[in-house]
Design a protein around this motif. Structure first.
Motif, mmCIF file in Angstrom:
data_model
loop_
_atom_site.group_PDB
_atom_site.id
_atom_site.type_symbol
_atom_site.label_atom_id
_atom_site.label_comp_id
_atom_site.label_asym_id
_atom_site.label_seq_id
_atom_site.Cartn_x
_atom_site.Cartn_y
_atom_site.Cartn_z
ATOM 1 N N PHE A 22 -15.475 9.741 54.728
ATOM 2 C CA PHE A 22 -14.085 9.814 55.189
ATOM 3 C C PHE A 22 -13.866 11.187 55.822
ATOM 4 O O PHE A 22 -14.331 12.190 55.302
ATOM 5 C CB PHE A 22 -13.123 9.634 54.011
ATOM 6 N N VAL A 23 -13.128 11.233 56.946
ATOM 7 C CA VAL A 23 -12.912 12.493 57.656
ATOM 8 C C VAL A 23 -11.436 12.758 57.903
ATOM 9 O O VAL A 23 -10.625 11.837 58.012
ATOM 10 C CB VAL A 23 -13.675 12.528 59.006
ATOM 11 N N ASN A 24 -11.101 14.047 57.981
ATOM 12 C CA ASN A 24 -9.745 14.506 58.274
ATOM 13 C C ASN A 24 -9.853 15.777 59.098
ATOM 14 O O ASN A 24 -10.682 16.641 58.816
ATOM 15 C CB ASN A 24 -8.987 14.793 56.970
ATOM 16 N N SER A 25 -9.017 15.900 60.116
ATOM 17 C CA SER A 25 -8.924 17.131 60.907
ATOM 18 C C SER A 25 -7.477 17.572 60.917
ATOM 19 O O SER A 25 -6.569 16.741 60.994
ATOM 20 C CB SER A 25 -9.384 16.892 62.349
ATOM 21 N N ALA A 33 -9.027 23.019 60.574
ATOM 22 C CA ALA A 33 -9.968 22.584 59.535
ATOM 23 C C ALA A 33 -10.433 21.154 59.769
ATOM 24 O O ALA A 33 -9.690 20.319 60.273
ATOM 25 C CB ALA A 33 -9.315 22.687 58.160
ATOM 26 N N ASP A 34 -11.680 20.899 59.392
ATOM 27 C CA ASP A 34 -12.268 19.565 59.406
ATOM 28 C C ASP A 34 -12.850 19.307 58.024
ATOM 29 O O ASP A 34 -13.696 20.081 57.556
ATOM 30 C CB ASP A 34 -13.375 19.475 60.465
ATOM 31 N N ASP A 35 -12.378 18.258 57.384
ATOM 32 C CA ASP A 35 -12.855 17.862 56.052
ATOM 33 C C ASP A 35 -13.693 16.599 56.168
ATOM 34 O O ASP A 35 -13.321 15.675 56.891
ATOM 35 C CB ASP A 35 -11.675 17.499 55.140
ATOM 36 N N THR A 36 -14.790 16.555 55.434
ATOM 37 C CA THR A 36 -15.573 15.332 55.302
ATOM 38 C C THR A 36 -15.792 15.076 53.823
ATOM 39 O O THR A 36 -16.228 15.970 53.090
ATOM 40 C CB THR A 36 -16.939 15.462 56.015
ATOM 41 N N LEU A 37 -15.455 13.864 53.374
ATOM 42 C CA LEU A 37 -15.681 13.447 51.993
ATOM 43 C C LEU A 37 -16.778 12.401 51.978
ATOM 44 O O LEU A 37 -16.709 11.414 52.719
ATOM 45 C CB LEU A 37 -14.411 12.831 51.391
ATOM 46 N N PHE A 38 -17.804 12.617 51.161
ATOM 47 C CA PHE A 38 -18.868 11.645 50.947
ATOM 48 C C PHE A 38 -18.659 11.098 49.532
ATOM 49 O O PHE A 38 -18.759 11.860 48.557
ATOM 50 C CB PHE A 38 -20.244 12.300 51.055
ATOM 51 N N ARG A 52 -16.997 18.555 52.168
ATOM 52 C CA ARG A 52 -17.475 19.632 53.038
ATOM 53 C C ARG A 52 -16.361 19.963 54.019
ATOM 54 O O ARG A 52 -15.834 19.080 54.690
ATOM 55 C CB ARG A 52 -18.735 19.214 53.773
ATOM 56 N N THR A 53 -16.007 21.229 54.075
ATOM 57 C CA THR A 53 -14.929 21.683 54.948
ATOM 58 C C THR A 53 -15.445 22.758 55.887
ATOM 59 O O THR A 53 -16.092 23.701 55.453
ATOM 60 C CB THR A 53 -13.759 22.257 54.111
ATOM 61 N N GLY A 54 -15.155 22.592 57.154
ATOM 62 C CA GLY A 54 -15.397 23.625 58.149
ATOM 63 C C GLY A 54 -14.039 24.080 58.651
ATOM 64 O O GLY A 54 -13.169 23.254 58.907
ATOM 65 N N PHE A 55 -13.848 25.389 58.746
ATOM 66 C CA PHE A 55 -12.530 25.875 59.142
ATOM 67 C C PHE A 55 -12.613 27.195 59.879
ATOM 68 O O PHE A 55 -13.578 27.942 59.751
ATOM 69 C CB PHE A 55 -11.604 26.017 57.925
ATOM 70 N N ASN A 56 -11.590 27.430 60.688
ATOM 71 C CA ASN A 56 -11.401 28.702 61.374
ATOM 72 C C ASN A 56 -10.027 29.213 60.970
ATOM 73 O O ASN A 56 -9.035 28.499 61.142
ATOM 74 C CB ASN A 56 -11.415 28.526 62.895
ATOM 75 N N LEU A 57 -9.975 30.430 60.442
ATOM 76 C CA LEU A 57 -8.688 31.051 60.155
ATOM 77 C C LEU A 57 -8.123 31.614 61.457
ATOM 78 O O LEU A 57 -8.871 32.042 62.340
ATOM 79 C CB LEU A 57 -8.848 32.161 59.121
ATOM 80 N N SER A 108 -4.416 12.503 55.106
ATOM 81 C CA SER A 108 -4.920 11.167 55.380
ATOM 82 C C SER A 108 -6.314 11.293 55.973
ATOM 83 O O SER A 108 -6.524 12.037 56.926
ATOM 84 C CB SER A 108 -3.975 10.458 56.354
ATOM 85 N N TYR A 109 -7.267 10.556 55.405
ATOM 86 C CA TYR A 109 -8.652 10.555 55.861
ATOM 87 C C TYR A 109 -8.963 9.194 56.472
ATOM 88 O O TYR A 109 -8.476 8.175 55.994
ATOM 89 C CB TYR A 109 -9.608 10.799 54.684
#
Length: 113
Positions: A22-25, A33-38, A52-57, A108-109
């Motif tokens: 499941f993904v959320n941006s 931020a981009d979230d991925t749930l496995f 797993r979250t990738g983000f830029n402040l 919401s993902y």
């Protein structure tokens, strides 16, 4: 209603939907931020979720370097309600198979597989 639609709306149909990716941006004033749930079955109604979250402040309007975080959650699935509860902080994961979505609080993902 067709039998297939009835089954998809039941918690049994929900249970088949809860595993996968499941993904959320999100973009806000202070971060991107981009979230991925496995989500996978650990045993019975116990699930393991890797987030797993990738983000830029963003500071003073300038986007910083990409950073990454990984969290591992354990969760219990209630077959009666079709809701999964993360065991450490009590987050409720509500699945919507009809729209291929997972909702956690205000996030919401979208299911990708």
């Amino acid at each position: 209603l067709s039998l297939g639609l009835l089954l998809a709306c039941s918690s049994g149909g929900n249970r088949a939907f809860v595993t996968g990716t499941f993904v959320n941006s999100s973009i806000g004033e202070y971060s991107i931020a981009d979230d991925t749930l496995f989500i996978e079955v650990e045993q019975g109604d116990r699930f393991r979720i890797v987030r797993r979250t990738g983000f830029n402040l963003i500071r003073n309007g300038i986007k910083g370097k990409r950073e990454h975080e990984t969290e591992i959650w354990d969760a219990d699935y209630d077959q009666r309600t079709g809701v999964m509860t993360e065991t450490r902080k009590g987050k409720m994961l509500v699945f919507h198979p009809d729209s291929a979505k997972l909702v956690i609080g205000s996030r919401s993902y979208r299911k990708t597989n």
